[in-house]
Design an enzyme around this catalytic site. Structure first.
Site, PDB file in Angstrom:
ATOM      1  N   SER A  67       0.798  -1.217   0.000  1.00  0.00           N
ATOM      2  CA  SER A  67       0.000   0.000   0.000  1.00  0.00           C
ATOM      3  C   SER A  67       0.832   1.269   0.000  1.00  0.00           C
ATOM      4  O   SER A  67       0.303   2.339  -0.312  1.00  0.00           O
ATOM      5  CB  SER A  67      -0.966  -0.012   1.188  1.00  0.00           C
ATOM      6  OG  SER A  67      -0.249  -0.165   2.385  1.00  0.00           O
ATOM      7  N   HIS A  95      -5.415  -4.147  -1.828  1.00  0.00           N
ATOM      8  CA  HIS A  95      -5.233  -3.206  -2.939  1.00  0.00           C
ATOM      9  C   HIS A  95      -5.244  -3.883  -4.295  1.00  0.00           C
ATOM     10  O   HIS A  95      -4.899  -3.259  -5.302  1.00  0.00           O
ATOM     11  CB  HIS A  95      -3.942  -2.414  -2.739  1.00  0.00           C
ATOM     12  CG  HIS A  95      -4.008  -1.561  -1.517  1.00  0.00           C
ATOM     13  ND1 HIS A  95      -4.606  -0.328  -1.509  1.00  0.00           N
ATOM     14  CD2 HIS A  95      -3.621  -1.797  -0.241  1.00  0.00           C
ATOM     15  CE1 HIS A  95      -4.564   0.176  -0.292  1.00  0.00           C
ATOM     16  NE2 HIS A  95      -3.971  -0.694   0.500  1.00  0.00           N
ATOM     17  N   LYS A 126     -11.549  -0.690  -0.402  1.00  0.00           N
ATOM     18  CA  LYS A 126     -10.809   0.010  -1.476  1.00  0.00           C
ATOM     19  C   LYS A 126     -11.651  -0.041  -2.758  1.00  0.00           C
ATOM     20  O   LYS A 126     -12.611   0.685  -2.879  1.00  0.00           O
ATOM     21  CB  LYS A 126      -9.429  -0.623  -1.688  1.00  0.00           C
ATOM     22  CG  LYS A 126      -8.731  -1.066  -0.415  1.00  0.00           C
ATOM     23  CD  LYS A 126      -8.300   0.104   0.437  1.00  0.00           C
ATOM     24  CE  LYS A 126      -7.601  -0.413   1.698  1.00  0.00           C
ATOM     25  NZ  LYS A 126      -7.393   0.597   2.701  1.00  0.00           N
TER      26      LYS A 126
HETATM   27  C1  LIG Z   1      -3.232  -4.114   3.204  1.00  0.00           C
HETATM   28  C2  LIG Z   1      -4.370  -3.713   4.082  1.00  0.00           C
HETATM   29  N1  LIG Z   1      -4.962  -4.640   4.850  1.00  0.00           N
HETATM   30  C3  LIG Z   1      -5.987  -4.322   5.650  1.00  0.00           C
HETATM   31  C4  LIG Z   1      -6.466  -3.025   5.725  1.00  0.00           C
HETATM   32  C5  LIG Z   1      -7.574  -2.736   6.680  1.00  0.00           C
HETATM   33  O1  LIG Z   1      -8.709  -2.426   6.022  1.00  0.00           O
HETATM   34  P1  LIG Z   1      -9.928  -1.763   6.827  1.00  0.00           P
HETATM   35  O2  LIG Z   1      -9.437  -0.419   7.260  1.00  0.00           O
HETATM   36  O3  LIG Z   1     -11.005  -1.678   5.824  1.00  0.00           O
HETATM   37  O4  LIG Z   1     -10.230  -2.642   7.979  1.00  0.00           O
HETATM   38  C6  LIG Z   1      -5.897  -2.030   4.946  1.00  0.00           C
HETATM   39  C7  LIG Z   1      -6.404  -0.643   5.032  1.00  0.00           C
HETATM   40  O5  LIG Z   1      -5.824   0.306   4.596  1.00  0.00           O
HETATM   41  C8  LIG Z   1      -4.814  -2.378   4.095  1.00  0.00           C
HETATM   42  O6  LIG Z   1      -4.202  -1.455   3.339  1.00  0.00           O
END
Ligand SMILES: Cc1ncc(COP(=O)(O)O)c(C=O)c1O
Length: 280
Positions: A67, A95, A126
């Site tokens: 990310s 992502h 996302k």
């Molecule tokens: C790689 C990854 N995993 C998990 C999450 C967590 O997602 P959420 O905030 O929707 O719980 C994110 C959020 O940015 C992320 O980038």
């Protein structure tokens, strides 16, 4: 978080990429297994960690599109390592879901390795424009989580309207692959323009980090871009390592050529006006 907090047990070893998302680290920290970090650019460390005697079970945890770096892990190698060391491979497709693969299932599908991944986590916030996450894996794992994951058990279920929105988004993902093609084309256009401008934008995915070095410069350029109508977040330490502050552009399928070119022109102007060009 819920998965890594619940599944690995005392005596297990969890191996996390150094740039894995905070939720993965939080899960591993809260759980009862030991965990270690590896760097995906260091080909031998993960292998050494896997080869250590002792753990009952070994878990390898990686994101699919990182990310903050816009790159991808060498999935084929991770599959090979997990097989050789009898490890369990967990892939966070946050992502990539909706963005990669013939049906939008993510990086594993794009690489033809979906059947090789033991557990796929697909956060829905996302490309699917919702919230929450899907965990997909063997029935026994899912049953275990449903019965043991505190974050799942002791919270209100998502409302029906939210589930309907997720299903509608999935329908679009599966039936409108042209959106993925547009995303890839937009990414290529932006990355091509940045390369022409001599800016450093590592990775090759639709998350495009533009490395600027100092946090102050990243924040200033981000503000100047906002003044010109472009919202591009500045990412600073501790989210990224010291000296690697960056702008992070999230390319979308709906961006137009004019918007992409406009952003690049604005960036070019700002960099020139501020005399940053030499140091970028
Ligand atoms: C790689 C990854 N995993 C998990 C999450 C967590 O997602 P959420 O905030 O929707 O719980 C994110 C959020 O940015 C992320 O980038």
């Amino acid at each position: 978080e819920a998965l890594l907090r619940t599944l690995p047990e005392r005596g297990d070893l969890v191996l996390l990429d150094r740039m894995d998302h905070a939720s993965l680290i939080d899960g591993a920290t809260a759980g009862s297994a030991r965990f270690r970090r590896y760097d995906r650019s260091d080909r031998s460390r993960l292998e050494r960690l896997l080869a250590r005697e002792g753990p009952r079970r070994r878990y390898i945890v990686t994101e699919s599109v990182f990310s903050m770096d816009g790159d991808t892990p060498d999935l084929a190698r991770l599959v090979e390592l997990k097989r050789r060391h009898d490890a369990i491979l967990i892939l966070d497709e946050a992502h990539a879901i909706g963005c990669l693969g013939p049906t939008g299932a993510g990086l594993a599908e794009a690489a033809g390795l979906l059947d090789e991944i033991d557990i796929v986590v697909a956060p829905l916030g996302k490309a699917l424009a919702a919230s929450g996450a899907i965990v997909a894996g063997p029935r026994v794992v899912i049953d275990y989580l449903v019965n043991r994951a505190r974050a799942f058990i002791y919270t209100t279920a998502p409302p029906p309207a939210h589930c309907a929105a997720v299903l509608a988004a999935m329908d679009i993902v599966q039936t409108e692959p042209e959106r993925r093609h547009r995303l890839a084309r937009n990414t290529e256009r932006l990355r091509g323009r940045l390369a022409e401008m001599g800016l450093s934008a590592p990775g090759r995915m639709h998350i495009v980090p533009i490395l600027l070095g100092s946090a102050d410069r990243a924040v200033k350029i981000s503000r100047d871009l906002l003044d010109r109508g472009y919202f591009v977040a500045a990412i600073r330490p501790p989210t990224v390592p010291p000296g690697t502050a960056r702008l992070r552009v999230s390319v979308q399928a709906d961006h137009t050529d004019d918007q992409i070119d406009g952003l690049c022109d604005a960036l070019h102007k700002i960099v020139r006006e501020e005399g940053c060009a030499g140091s970028l």
